[in-house]
Design an enzyme around this catalytic site. Structure first.
Site, PDB file in Angstrom:
ATOM      1  N   VAL A  41       0.844  -1.207   0.000  1.00  0.00           N
ATOM      2  CA  VAL A  41       0.000   0.000   0.000  1.00  0.00           C
ATOM      3  C   VAL A  41       0.878   1.256   0.000  1.00  0.00           C
ATOM      4  O   VAL A  41       0.618   2.232  -0.726  1.00  0.00           O
ATOM      5  CB  VAL A  41      -0.962  -0.001   1.213  1.00  0.00           C
ATOM      6  N   CYS A  42       1.942   1.245   0.802  1.00  0.00           N
ATOM      7  CA  CYS A  42       2.836   2.407   0.884  1.00  0.00           C
ATOM      8  C   CYS A  42       3.453   2.715  -0.479  1.00  0.00           C
ATOM      9  O   CYS A  42       3.593   3.884  -0.856  1.00  0.00           O
ATOM     10  CB  CYS A  42       3.958   2.168   1.891  1.00  0.00           C
ATOM     11  N   THR A  43       3.804   1.672  -1.224  1.00  0.00           N
ATOM     12  CA  THR A  43       4.423   1.879  -2.539  1.00  0.00           C
ATOM     13  C   THR A  43       3.445   2.610  -3.463  1.00  0.00           C
ATOM     14  O   THR A  43       3.829   3.533  -4.193  1.00  0.00           O
ATOM     15  CB  THR A  43       4.854   0.515  -3.126  1.00  0.00           C
TER      16      THR A  43
END
Ligand code: BEZ
Length: 218
Positions: A45-47
């Site tokens: 998700v962070c990517t």
């Protein structure tokens, strides 16, 4: 969880970032700044979130808004991860600094700790996002769990709302989108509104006959 929130001045921390050491107050200077945290490098998700922030970055800069990310891993890891972020989000350049916080000290001071997500070092950052005004005070905060990625259209929408409210005595109604009418703040009398909004305004006729719902365009 108690900690830094709306109305508070952000602490003047010295932090290591992918663009070198910075002091938060000097970095923010008299701009608007978005401080946003992520649980960790090389996570799915962070990517996607950092890629989207990069895609939107020019639009934020055009509105005088600086970006400053945070993930708890170290700077070497961030530099490696940026290659993945840019490869996944085609055309995106991560041109904003990302803070490192391997000891999890910065996230405590910026109220970005996720109480539920931990690794062997301690608690991970939540998906926190603080919008800091030119006076270095927090104007708005989001707090999302690790499992929910943020919507950058919503971040842009609230930036536009905050900037309008800081410039004019107005507020933005439910589901407002940039370009739509805004409401005149309750503290403004009808006499004052005539001077402040020479373009005119429309008062909604309500059963109470109280003239508090007034729309205008700014
Ligand atoms: C993610 O970025 O996908 C993620 C990170 C930590 C926990 C769960 C999801």
């Amino acid at each position: 969880m108690p900690g830094l929130t709306i109305g508070d001045t952000i602490p003047d921390l010295e932090v290591g970032t992918t663009h070198g050491k910075i002091k938060l107050h000097q970095f923010c200077a008299d701009s608007w700044t978005i401080l946003f945290s992520h649980p960790g490098d090389f996570t799915p998700v962070c990517t996607t979130e950092l890629g989207q922030m990069a895609q939107y970055s020019q639009e934020f800069y055009q509105r005088g808004v600086k970006l400053l990310g945070l993930s708890c891993d170290d700077l070497q890891s961030h530099h490696e991860w940026i290659k993945d972020i840019e490869a996944y989000t085609k055309g995106a350049k991560v041109n904003y600094p990302i803070m490192a916080d391997p000891k999890r000290e910065v996230i405590k001071q910026l109220n970005m700790v996720d109480p539920d997500e931990k690794d062997s070092t301690g608690n991970l950052p939540s998906r926190a996002l603080h919008i800091v005004g030119p006076d270095k005070k927090i104007k708005l905060s989001f707090l999302y769990p690790a499992t929910t990625g943020r919507n950058m259209d919503e971040v842009m929408r609230v930036v536009e709302s905050l900037q309008k409210a800081s410039k004019f005595k107005v507020a933005t109604p439910a589901n407002w989108k940039p370009g739509e009418p805004v409401v005149i703040s309750p503290g403004v009398t009808n006499e004052q509104a005539k001077d402040m909004f020479p373009q005119g305004y429309q008062t909604v006729d309500l059963p109470s006959k109280k003239e508090y719902l007034r729309f205008t365009n700014v």
